[in-house]
Design an enzyme around this catalytic site. Structure first.
Site, PDB file in Angstrom:
ATOM      1  N   SER A 161       0.823  -1.208   0.000  1.00 38.91           N
ATOM      2  CA  SER A 161       0.000   0.000   0.000  1.00 38.91           C
ATOM      3  C   SER A 161       0.864   1.268   0.000  1.00 38.91           C
ATOM      4  O   SER A 161       1.715   1.441  -0.858  1.00 38.91           O
ATOM      5  CB  SER A 161      -0.963  -0.040   1.191  1.00 38.91           C
ATOM      6  OG  SER A 161      -2.060   0.800   0.984  1.00 38.91           O
ATOM      7  N   ASP A 221      -5.249  -4.182  -2.408  1.00 42.15           N
ATOM      8  CA  ASP A 221      -4.285  -3.756  -1.390  1.00 42.15           C
ATOM      9  C   ASP A 221      -3.669  -4.951  -0.648  1.00 42.15           C
ATOM     10  O   ASP A 221      -4.373  -5.788  -0.077  1.00 42.15           O
ATOM     11  CB  ASP A 221      -5.010  -2.852  -0.391  1.00 42.15           C
ATOM     12  CG  ASP A 221      -4.075  -2.091   0.517  1.00 42.15           C
ATOM     13  OD1 ASP A 221      -3.095  -2.688   0.997  1.00 42.15           O
ATOM     14  OD2 ASP A 221      -4.320  -0.890   0.750  1.00 42.15           O
TER      15      ASP A 221
END
Length: 254
Positions: A37, A150
């Site tokens: 991320s 993610d």
């Protein structure tokens, strides 16, 4: 040798840039990186040779409103293609892992299989986009026959991505930007969602933290929210000052 595992954390991930700046000033040699991320973004640009303060400057020039333009598709609220265009502008359309100055592993989540997926070779931008594609906010990234989102969803501190290379002298430093906040306020639906995600993600880092030779987790970050991007300079300074305060422990690893 020092390997850095950089966590996700939304805006709090800006603290990674302060950490990297302090490591450079302390002359702590980073030899390998892994990120998810926001940690994937910081790690990628650093591995590509961008000084951390320059990465901060580039970020502050970005129009966050444009990057979070409502798309209202069946799969996500925001368009991720604008983010991809931004990455390509600075990293290059045809950039690859092999062109980076440091070995890098990016971790994403396969939404169909429910597994973590690691990337360390080949095209750079698609895995980077996937690692940062927050579910619900962004539609999954289709890459190599997978639906990717993610990486922090299953593994928000990718220590294993460093350890799997089996380097005998590698010392792992984990940088976690989501310290627990027992005083968190959640008086509306946004606060409840954010608190729920933080608790879930925090739970998947327990083992990873135990595998670190040193964990950097600035406690001041607990006061900041996931979307506090306008406070970028403060977040940078928190990571920077905290890492300098750990100079003796970092040097002991060497």
């Amino acid at each position: 040798m020092i390997g850095l595992a950089l966590s996700g954390g939304g805006a709090r991930g800006i603290a990674h840039l302060g950490v990297l700046t302090a490591l450079d000033e302390l002359r702590i040699p980073v030899t390998r990186l892994a990120g998810v991320s926001s940690g994937a973004i910081a790690g990628t640009f650093y591995a590509a040779g961008f000084p951390p303060r320059e990465i901060l400057r580039l970020f502050q020039e970005v129009n966050i409103t444009r990057l979070t333009r409502i798309a209202m598709s069946r799969y996500g609220l925001f368009r991720i293609d604008a983010v991809g265009t931004l990455f390509e502008r600075y990293l290059g359309v045809d950039s690859t892992f092999e062109q980076l100055r440091l070995p890098l592993t990016l971790v994403a989540t396969d939404l169909i299989e429910g597994t973590s997926v690691r990337f360390s070779s080949g095209p750079l931008v698609p895995p980077l986009l996937a690692s940062a594609a927050v579910p619900i906010l962004y539609r999954p990234v289709e890459y190599q026959g997978r639906q990717l989102v993610d990486g922090g969803l299953l593994n928000n501190l990718p220590v294993e991505a460093l350890l799997e290379h089996g380097q005998p002298n590698l010392r792992v430093v984990g940088v976690h930007c989501n310290p627990p906040n027992p005083e968190a306020q959640f008086n509306n639906i946004r606060g409840v969602i954010e608190r729920t995600l933080n608790l879930a993600i925090g739970g998947n880092t327990v083992l990873s933290k135990q595998q670190c030779d040193l964990l950097l987790e600035p406690p001041e970050l607990r006061r900041y929210r996931t979307m506090s991007y306008r406070l970028a300079p403060e977040l940078f300074e928190i990571g920077y000052r905290y890492t300098l305060s750990k100079a003796a422990e970092l040097e002991a690893l060497l």
